[in-house]
Design a protein around this motif. Structure first.
Motif, PDB file in Angstrom:
ATOM      1  N   UNK A  39       0.863  -1.171   0.000  1.00 15.75           N
ATOM      2  CA  UNK A  39       0.000   0.000   0.000  1.00 15.75           C
ATOM      3  C   UNK A  39       0.901   1.223   0.000  1.00 15.75           C
ATOM      4  N   UNK A  40       1.006   1.866  -1.136  1.00 14.63           N
ATOM      5  CA  UNK A  40       1.828   3.047  -1.403  1.00 14.63           C
ATOM      6  C   UNK A  40       3.294   2.747  -1.080  1.00 14.63           C
ATOM      7  N   UNK A  41       3.766   3.069   0.126  1.00 13.37           N
ATOM      8  CA  UNK A  41       5.161   2.830   0.485  1.00 13.37           C
ATOM      9  C   UNK A  41       5.281   1.962   1.739  1.00 13.37           C
ATOM     10  N   UNK A  42       4.284   1.126   1.968  1.00 15.60           N
ATOM     11  CA  UNK A  42       4.300   0.203   3.102  1.00 15.60           C
ATOM     12  C   UNK A  42       4.017  -1.206   2.600  1.00 15.60           C
ATOM     13  N   UNK A  43       4.766  -2.171   3.140  1.00 17.28           N
ATOM     14  CA  UNK A  43       4.565  -3.567   2.800  1.00 17.28           C
ATOM     15  C   UNK A  43       4.014  -4.266   4.035  1.00 17.28           C
ATOM     16  N   UNK A  44       2.828  -4.835   3.904  1.00 14.48           N
ATOM     17  CA  UNK A  44       2.149  -5.518   5.007  1.00 14.48           C
ATOM     18  C   UNK A  44       2.333  -7.023   4.859  1.00 14.48           C
ATOM     19  N   UNK A  45       2.438  -7.706   6.001  1.00 13.40           N
ATOM     20  CA  UNK A  45       2.629  -9.154   6.017  1.00 13.40           C
ATOM     21  C   UNK A  45       1.473  -9.830   6.734  1.00 13.40           C
ATOM     22  N   UNK A  46       0.872 -10.821   6.084  1.00 12.62           N
ATOM     23  CA  UNK A  46      -0.168 -11.648   6.689  1.00 12.62           C
ATOM     24  C   UNK A  46      -0.137 -13.009   5.998  1.00 12.62           C
ATOM     25  N   UNK A  47       0.964 -13.778   6.179  1.00 11.15           N
ATOM     26  CA  UNK A  47       1.096 -15.050   5.467  1.00 11.15           C
ATOM     27  C   UNK A  47       0.044 -16.075   5.891  1.00 11.15           C
ATOM     28  N   UNK A  48      -0.345 -16.882   4.922  1.00 14.98           N
ATOM     29  CA  UNK A  48      -1.359 -17.906   5.178  1.00 14.98           C
ATOM     30  C   UNK A  48      -1.090 -19.070   4.234  1.00 14.98           C
ATOM     31  N   UNK A  49       0.006 -19.776   4.481  1.00 15.86           N
ATOM     32  CA  UNK A  49       0.334 -20.887   3.601  1.00 15.86           C
ATOM     33  C   UNK A  49       0.308 -22.197   4.364  1.00 15.86           C
TER      34      UNK A  49
END
Length: 122
Positions: A41-51
């Motif tokens: 999102x714009x200049x932020x990287x969010x993490x929510x892995x679901x593997x």
């Protein structure tokens, strides 16, 4: 990922226009955002892995403008539900990396709890 299924002989039941419809792009987003859990999102990287539980992790080399982020995501059975994120060895309080365009290489490591599947194997 067939976009249309033929209904006229002699090709009844065959799929056509598979990767010409943009479905490759949607499949890429599905895998990167929903399965691997990386969302920009714009200049932020969010993490929510679901593997899957049998995957131990993955690595991504992500370029943000002129800056490369080497990202390692690891799934661990001894995390007790917590997620630990470090950027260049410094711990972060949340699951977000503020991306900077400084033309340097950065190293991101995310370790999160192993998620046991509620679905029993066949």
């Amino acid at each position: 990922m067939a976009a249309d299924i033929y209904a006229v002989a002699p090709h009844i039941g065959r799929g056509g226009w598979t990767w010409y419809t943009g479905s490759a792009g949607w499949m890429y987003r599905l895998i990167v955002e929903s399965l691997l859990g990386l969302r920009l999102e714009v200049d932020k990287l969010y993490f929510a892995p679901c593997f899957p539980a049998d995957w131990t992790g993955f690595k991504v080399h992500y370029r943000f403008r002129e800056t490369v982020y080497h990202i390692t995501v690891l799934q661990s059975p001894d995390r007790n539900g917590e997620m630990n994120l470090t950027v260049d060895g410094s711990p972060r309080d949340n699951n977000t990396v503020a991306l900077v365009n400084d033309s340097l290489e950065h190293f991101v490591e995310l370790t999160f709890a192993l998620v046991e599947s509620a679905v029993s194997p066949l």
